[in-house]
Design a protein around this motif. Structure first.
Motif, PDB file in Angstrom:
ATOM      1  N   PHE A  47       0.811  -1.213   0.000  1.00 18.65           N
ATOM      2  CA  PHE A  47       0.000   0.000   0.000  1.00 18.65           C
ATOM      3  C   PHE A  47       0.850   1.271   0.000  1.00 18.65           C
ATOM      4  CE2 PHE A  47      -3.395  -2.940   1.152  1.00 18.65           C
ATOM      5  CZ  PHE A  47      -4.371  -2.511   0.275  1.00 18.65           C
ATOM      6  N   ARG A  48       2.033   1.212   0.622  1.00 21.96           N
ATOM      7  CA  ARG A  48       2.937   2.368   0.530  1.00 21.96           C
ATOM      8  C   ARG A  48       3.377   2.572  -0.912  1.00 21.96           C
ATOM      9  NH1 ARG A  48       4.598   1.185   5.971  1.00 21.96           N
ATOM     10  NH2 ARG A  48       5.896  -0.539   5.261  1.00 21.96           N
ATOM     11  N   GLN A  49       3.625   1.486  -1.631  1.00 25.59           N
ATOM     12  CA  GLN A  49       4.023   1.602  -3.033  1.00 25.59           C
ATOM     13  C   GLN A  49       2.886   2.179  -3.874  1.00 25.59           C
ATOM     14  OE1 GLN A  49       7.106   1.049  -4.594  1.00 25.59           O
ATOM     15  NE2 GLN A  49       5.993   2.155  -6.192  1.00 25.59           N
ATOM     16  N   ILE A  50       1.667   1.740  -3.605  1.00 23.53           N
ATOM     17  CA  ILE A  50       0.525   2.295  -4.328  1.00 23.53           C
ATOM     18  C   ILE A  50       0.412   3.795  -4.059  1.00 23.53           C
ATOM     19  CG2 ILE A  50      -1.999   2.282  -4.529  1.00 23.53           C
ATOM     20  CD1 ILE A  50      -1.838  -0.770  -3.890  1.00 23.53           C
ATOM     21  N   GLY A  51       0.603   4.201  -2.803  1.00 22.40           N
ATOM     22  CA  GLY A  51       0.593   5.626  -2.464  1.00 22.40           C
ATOM     23  C   GLY A  51       1.688   6.387  -3.198  1.00 22.40           C
ATOM     24  N   HIS A  52       2.863   5.784  -3.275  1.00 22.36           N
ATOM     25  CA  HIS A  52       3.972   6.414  -4.014  1.00 22.36           C
ATOM     26  C   HIS A  52       3.621   6.543  -5.496  1.00 22.36           C
ATOM     27  CE1 HIS A  52       7.985   7.465  -5.292  1.00 22.36           C
ATOM     28  NE2 HIS A  52       7.922   6.475  -6.170  1.00 22.36           N
ATOM     29  N   ASP A  53       3.008   5.514  -6.056  1.00 17.43           N
ATOM     30  CA  ASP A  53       2.586   5.584  -7.454  1.00 17.43           C
ATOM     31  C   ASP A  53       1.629   6.741  -7.684  1.00 17.43           C
ATOM     32  OD1 ASP A  53       4.130   3.329  -7.898  1.00 17.43           O
ATOM     33  OD2 ASP A  53       2.415   1.953  -8.016  1.00 17.43           O
ATOM     34  N   GLU A  54       0.737   6.980  -6.728  1.00 17.34           N
ATOM     35  CA  GLU A  54      -0.189   8.107  -6.847  1.00 17.34           C
ATOM     36  C   GLU A  54       0.577   9.432  -6.864  1.00 17.34           C
ATOM     37  OE1 GLU A  54      -3.224   7.701  -7.602  1.00 17.34           O
ATOM     38  OE2 GLU A  54      -3.578   5.634  -6.998  1.00 17.34           O
ATOM     39  N   ARG A  55       1.643   9.524  -6.054  1.00 11.20           N
ATOM     40  CA  ARG A  55       2.463  10.741  -6.050  1.00 11.20           C
ATOM     41  C   ARG A  55       3.125  10.950  -7.403  1.00 11.20           C
ATOM     42  NH1 ARG A  55       7.022  11.692  -1.663  1.00 11.20           N
ATOM     43  NH2 ARG A  55       5.134  11.591  -0.413  1.00 11.20           N
ATOM     44  N   VAL A  56       3.649   9.871  -7.983  1.00  9.25           N
ATOM     45  CA  VAL A  56       4.283   9.961  -9.303  1.00  9.25           C
ATOM     46  C   VAL A  56       3.260  10.420 -10.337  1.00  9.25           C
ATOM     47  CG1 VAL A  56       5.365   8.607 -11.142  1.00  9.25           C
ATOM     48  CG2 VAL A  56       6.083   8.279  -8.771  1.00  9.25           C
ATOM     49  N   HIS A  57       2.057   9.873 -10.281  1.00  8.67           N
ATOM     50  CA  HIS A  57       0.999  10.287 -11.210  1.00  8.67           C
ATOM     51  C   HIS A  57       0.684  11.778 -11.032  1.00  8.67           C
ATOM     52  CE1 HIS A  57      -0.553   5.882 -11.063  1.00  8.67           C
ATOM     53  NE2 HIS A  57       0.503   5.992 -11.830  1.00  8.67           N
ATOM     54  N   LYS A  58       0.643  12.230  -9.773  1.00 10.26           N
ATOM     55  CA  LYS A  58       0.374  13.646  -9.507  1.00 10.26           C
ATOM     56  C   LYS A  58       1.462  14.516 -10.112  1.00 10.26           C
ATOM     57  CE  LYS A  58       1.527  15.497  -5.587  1.00 10.26           C
ATOM     58  NZ  LYS A  58       1.619  15.836  -4.156  1.00 10.26           N
ATOM     59  N   GLU A  59       2.713  14.124  -9.909  1.00  9.92           N
ATOM     60  CA  GLU A  59       3.828  14.913 -10.448  1.00  9.92           C
ATOM     61  C   GLU A  59       3.805  14.933 -11.975  1.00  9.92           C
ATOM     62  OE1 GLU A  59       7.189  13.133  -8.507  1.00  9.92           O
ATOM     63  OE2 GLU A  59       6.743  14.142  -6.610  1.00  9.92           O
ATOM     64  N   GLU A  60       3.430  13.815 -12.589  1.00  6.36           N
ATOM     65  CA  GLU A  60       3.306  13.781 -14.043  1.00  6.36           C
ATOM     66  C   GLU A  60       2.194  14.716 -14.511  1.00  6.36           C
ATOM     67  OE1 GLU A  60       2.672   9.611 -14.745  1.00  6.36           O
ATOM     68  OE2 GLU A  60       4.823   9.158 -14.709  1.00  6.36           O
ATOM     69  N   SER A  61       1.078  14.732 -13.800  1.00  4.41           N
ATOM     70  CA  SER A  61      -0.028  15.624 -14.155  1.00  4.41           C
ATOM     71  C   SER A  61       0.404  17.081 -14.055  1.00  4.41           C
ATOM     72  CB  SER A  61      -1.225  15.385 -13.237  1.00  4.41           C
ATOM     73  OG  SER A  61      -1.790  14.125 -13.469  1.00  4.41           O
ATOM     74  N   LEU A  62       1.088  17.419 -12.984  1.00  5.33           N
ATOM     75  CA  LEU A  62       1.548  18.801 -12.809  1.00  5.33           C
ATOM     76  C   LEU A  62       2.567  19.181 -13.870  1.00  5.33           C
ATOM     77  CD1 LEU A  62       1.814  18.916  -8.915  1.00  5.33           C
ATOM     78  CD2 LEU A  62       0.054  19.966 -10.363  1.00  5.33           C
ATOM     79  N   SER A  63       3.404  18.246 -14.238  1.00  8.08           N
ATOM     80  CA  SER A  63       4.392  18.498 -15.288  1.00  8.08           C
ATOM     81  C   SER A  63       3.710  18.785 -16.619  1.00  8.08           C
ATOM     82  CB  SER A  63       5.333  17.296 -15.422  1.00  8.08           C
ATOM     83  OG  SER A  63       6.185  17.449 -16.512  1.00  8.08           O
ATOM     84  N   GLN A  64       2.664  18.051 -16.908  1.00  4.86           N
ATOM     85  CA  GLN A  64       1.932  18.255 -18.158  1.00  4.86           C
ATOM     86  C   GLN A  64       1.260  19.628 -18.193  1.00  4.86           C
ATOM     87  OE1 GLN A  64       1.887  16.322 -20.931  1.00  4.86           O
ATOM     88  NE2 GLN A  64       3.439  15.131 -19.856  1.00  4.86           N
ATOM     89  N   LEU A  65       0.858  20.126 -17.029  1.00  2.00           N
ATOM     90  CA  LEU A  65       0.231  21.447 -16.979  1.00  2.00           C
ATOM     91  C   LEU A  65       1.207  22.556 -17.369  1.00  2.00           C
ATOM     92  CD1 LEU A  65      -1.879  21.264 -13.705  1.00  2.00           C
ATOM     93  CD2 LEU A  65      -2.743  21.459 -16.043  1.00  2.00           C
ATOM     94  N   ARG A  66       2.481  22.333 -17.133  1.00  2.00           N
ATOM     95  CA  ARG A  66       3.497  23.349 -17.424  1.00  2.00           C
ATOM     96  C   ARG A  66       3.881  23.384 -18.904  1.00  2.00           C
ATOM     97  NH1 ARG A  66       5.772  20.598 -13.001  1.00  2.00           N
ATOM     98  NH2 ARG A  66       5.095  21.531 -11.051  1.00  2.00           N
ATOM     99  N   LYS A  67       3.496  22.361 -19.658  1.00  2.97           N
ATOM    100  CA  LYS A  67       3.835  22.291 -21.083  1.00  2.97           C
ATOM    101  C   LYS A  67       2.746  22.965 -21.899  1.00  2.97           C
ATOM    102  CE  LYS A  67       6.394  17.988 -20.658  1.00  2.97           C
ATOM    103  NZ  LYS A  67       6.451  16.571 -21.049  1.00  2.97           N
ATOM    104  N   PRO A  68       3.152  23.614 -22.977  1.00  2.00           N
ATOM    105  CA  PRO A  68       2.128  24.227 -23.826  1.00  2.00           C
ATOM    106  C   PRO A  68       1.240  23.144 -24.450  1.00  2.00           C
ATOM    107  CG  PRO A  68       4.302  24.442 -24.816  1.00  2.00           C
ATOM    108  CD  PRO A  68       4.486  23.826 -23.463  1.00  2.00           C
ATOM    109  N   ARG A  69      -0.023  23.429 -24.504  1.00  2.00           N
ATOM    110  CA  ARG A  69      -0.966  22.462 -25.063  1.00  2.00           C
ATOM    111  C   ARG A  69      -0.894  22.425 -26.592  1.00  2.00           C
ATOM    112  NH1 ARG A  69      -7.343  22.106 -23.581  1.00  2.00           N
ATOM    113  NH2 ARG A  69      -7.705  20.135 -24.621  1.00  2.00           N
ATOM    114  N   PHE A  70      -0.662  23.573 -27.175  1.00  2.00           N
ATOM    115  CA  PHE A  70      -0.556  23.667 -28.627  1.00  2.00           C
ATOM    116  C   PHE A  70       0.746  24.354 -28.978  1.00  2.00           C
ATOM    117  CE2 PHE A  70      -5.085  23.946 -27.554  1.00  2.00           C
ATOM    118  CZ  PHE A  70      -5.556  22.821 -28.231  1.00  2.00           C
ATOM    119  N   ASN A  71       1.337  23.931 -30.058  1.00  2.00           N
ATOM    120  CA  ASN A  71       2.595  24.564 -30.527  1.00  2.00           C
ATOM    121  C   ASN A  71       2.308  25.599 -31.577  1.00  2.00           C
ATOM    122  OD1 ASN A  71       4.288  23.098 -28.889  1.00  2.00           O
ATOM    123  ND2 ASN A  71       4.325  21.383 -30.308  1.00  2.00           N
TER     124      ASN A  71
END
Length: 71
Positions: A47-71
């Motif tokens: 369950f700690r690993q599952i929680g860590h996976d959720e953190r990684v998913h959150k960081e990936e989501s936040l990273s995607q927000l910083r990228k331009p959606r259209f070029n």
């Protein structure tokens, strides 16, 4: 941002769940799915690993927000 909020909430819920079940520290995790999902010494580790996976998913989501959606 909403997805990151969901992931953040899930991470904290998994960590709270583990803290509420100290007996899981000594409960072995055994599964026929270890080849696909990993091997863990205890249910708490799983369950700690599952929680860590959720953190990684959150960081990936936040990273995607910083990228331009259209070029």
């Amino acid at each position: 941002m909403l997805n990151a909020d969901f992931e953040d909430h899930a991470e904290h819920e998994y960590m709270t769940l583990v803290s509420e079940h100290p007996e899981w520290e000594s409960t072995p995790y055994e599964s026929t799915f270890t080849v696909d999902y990993g091997s863990f010494e205890s249910l708490a580790d799983l369950f700690r690993q599952i929680g860590h996976d959720e953190r990684v998913h959150k960081e990936e989501s936040l990273s995607q927000l910083r990228k331009p959606r259209f070029n």
